[in-house]
Design an enzyme around this catalytic site. Structure first.
Site, short mmCIF file in Angstrom:
data_model
loop_
_atom_site.label_atom_id
_atom_site.label_comp_id
_atom_site.label_asym_id
_atom_site.label_seq_id
_atom_site.Cartn_x
_atom_site.Cartn_y
_atom_site.Cartn_z
N HIS A 1 -41.84 9.71 -46.34
CA HIS A 1 -42.16 8.71 -47.36
C HIS A 1 -41.63 7.35 -46.92
O HIS A 1 -40.54 7.26 -46.33
CB HIS A 1 -41.56 9.13 -48.71
N ASN B 1 -44.48 12.67 -57.64
CA ASN B 1 -43.23 12.38 -56.92
C ASN B 1 -42.32 11.63 -57.90
O ASN B 1 -42.52 10.44 -58.13
CB ASN B 1 -43.55 11.53 -55.68
N TRP B 2 -41.38 12.35 -58.46
CA TRP B 2 -40.53 11.74 -59.49
C TRP B 2 -39.49 10.79 -58.90
O TRP B 2 -38.75 10.13 -59.65
CB TRP B 2 -39.84 12.83 -60.32
N LYS B 3 -39.37 10.77 -57.58
CA LYS B 3 -38.37 9.91 -56.93
C LYS B 3 -36.99 10.16 -57.57
O LYS B 3 -36.67 11.30 -57.88
CB LYS B 3 -38.81 8.45 -56.97
N GLY C 1 -45.45 1.25 -56.05
CA GLY C 1 -44.61 0.75 -57.14
C GLY C 1 -44.83 -0.72 -57.47
O GLY C 1 -44.04 -1.32 -58.19
N GLU D 1 -40.21 5.09 -48.45
CA GLU D 1 -38.89 4.74 -48.96
C GLU D 1 -37.79 5.40 -48.13
O GLU D 1 -36.66 4.93 -48.10
CB GLU D 1 -38.79 5.11 -50.46
N GLU E 1 -50.31 5.97 -47.86
CA GLU E 1 -49.60 5.19 -48.88
C GLU E 1 -49.24 3.82 -48.31
O GLU E 1 -48.18 3.67 -47.68
CB GLU E 1 -48.29 5.90 -49.25
N GLY F 1 -46.37 8.29 -58.01
CA GLY F 1 -44.96 8.02 -58.25
C GLY F 1 -44.73 7.69 -59.72
O GLY F 1 -44.68 8.56 -60.58
N GLY F 2 -44.64 6.40 -60.01
CA GLY F 2 -44.28 5.91 -61.35
C GLY F 2 -45.05 6.58 -62.48
O GLY F 2 -44.46 6.99 -63.49
N SER G 1 -49.46 3.03 -56.64
CA SER G 1 -49.88 2.46 -57.92
C SER G 1 -51.12 3.15 -58.50
O SER G 1 -51.98 2.48 -59.09
CB SER G 1 -50.10 0.94 -57.80
P1 PGA Z 1 -46.19 4.69 -57.08
O1 PGA Z 1 -45.52 5.52 -55.90
O2 PGA Z 1 -47.28 5.58 -57.67
O3 PGA Z 1 -45.09 4.43 -58.05
O4 PGA Z 1 -46.77 3.46 -56.49
C1 PGA Z 1 -46.28 6.30 -55.03
C2 PGA Z 1 -45.37 6.97 -54.04
O5 PGA Z 1 -44.43 6.34 -53.55
O6 PGA Z 1 -45.54 8.16 -53.73
#
Ligand code: PGA
Length: 256
Positions: free
Chosen positions: A100, A12-14, A176, A102, A170, A237-238, A216
């Site tokens: 998600h 997930n590149w956000k 993050g 976010e 999650e 994500g990251g 994470s």
């Molecule tokens: P993260 O994000 O790996 O940066 O913690 C995970 C996500 O939000 O899908």
């Protein structure tokens, strides 16, 4: 991990990277370094503005699939700033992340997420439904929070559509932050979510639903979390922005 079902790893590149050129470079590298991997299902979910460029690099690859980070349930219409499932599919997208945290933080409700789930499943694609608590309290309220999210997302989902559903656990506090949930936490939650789905559909059908973890995930913790958490994969994500690290996570999943 579930028998007969491939593990799933999603990047997930956000809202990254900043330019199309960088997105092309990243996905080209990813494609090269994952060539020939058939025992893990791989998905890249870039920002929508990079999707067409990423699709061109993807070019019908059978190593990875294209995903989006969000979608609107309507097919067309006056929904400023939104895109629909058919529009995404026109660019090759077959995996849709919904709910998600976010996006929930921006105001998405369980009811709206439910509409998205039904629309993605109806269209015949894979729906990755994100659930997770904001805090872990000592009274176990986080469990009922997750249960409500799972039940609301799956309401009216028929047995025949269940195989298209992926639940991504999650915990918001782990996203993050560099503070991943422990393998024990993850395993406990996997069993808990499996039990909810079994209560709704029976044990056998519940096995069709992959339950993955996000929060994470890194090359350092992936192998342990996958092996001891016994999840069906990861939503990353990251770390998915660093292709070497992302590929190392994929390899950790293969090694288990
Ligand atoms: P993260 O994000 O790996 O940066 O913690 C995970 C996500 O939000 O899908």
């Amino acid at each position: 991990m579930k028998k007969g079902i491939l593990p799933l790893v999603i990047g997930n590149w956000k809202m990254n990277p900043q330019s199309v050129a960088l997105a092309i470079r990243m996905v080209t590298d990813f494609k090269k370094k994952t060539q020939g991997i058939k025992d893990v299902e791989l998905v890249i979910a870039p920002p929508l503005v990079h999707l067409d460029a990423v699709r061109k690099v993807h070019n019908g690859s059978d190593t990875f699939h294209l995903g989006v980070q969000n979608v609107h349930p309507a097919k067309l219409g006056a929904y400023t700033g939104e895109v629909s499932i058919p529009m995404c599919n026109d660019l090759g997208v077959t995996y849709f992340i919904v709910g998600h945290s976010e996006r929930r933080a921006l105001g998405e409700t369980d009811a709206f997420i439910h509409e998205k789930v039904l629309a993605v499943l109806k269209a015949g694609y894979t729906c990755i439904v994100c659930v997770g608590e904001s805090v872990r309290d000592h009274h176990g309220h986080y469990l009922s929070h997750v249960e409500t999210q799972v039940r609301r997302a799956l309401a009216e989902v028929t047995k025949s559509k269940l195989g298209q559903v992926v639940i991504s656990y999650e915990p918001v506090w782990a996203i993050g932050t560099g503070k991943n949930a422990t393998a024990d936490d993850i395993h406990e939650m996997k069993l808990f979510i499996e039990k909810i789905i079994s209560d709704l559909y029976g044990r056998n059908l519940a096995q069709k639903v992959r339950i993955i973890y996000g929060g994470s995930v890194s090359e350092k913790n992936a192998e342990e979390l996958h092996r001891d958490g016994m999840m069906d994969g990861f939503l990353v994500g990251g770390a998915s922005l660093h292709i070497d690290e992302f590929v190392a996570i994929v390899k950790a999943v293969r090694n288990v």
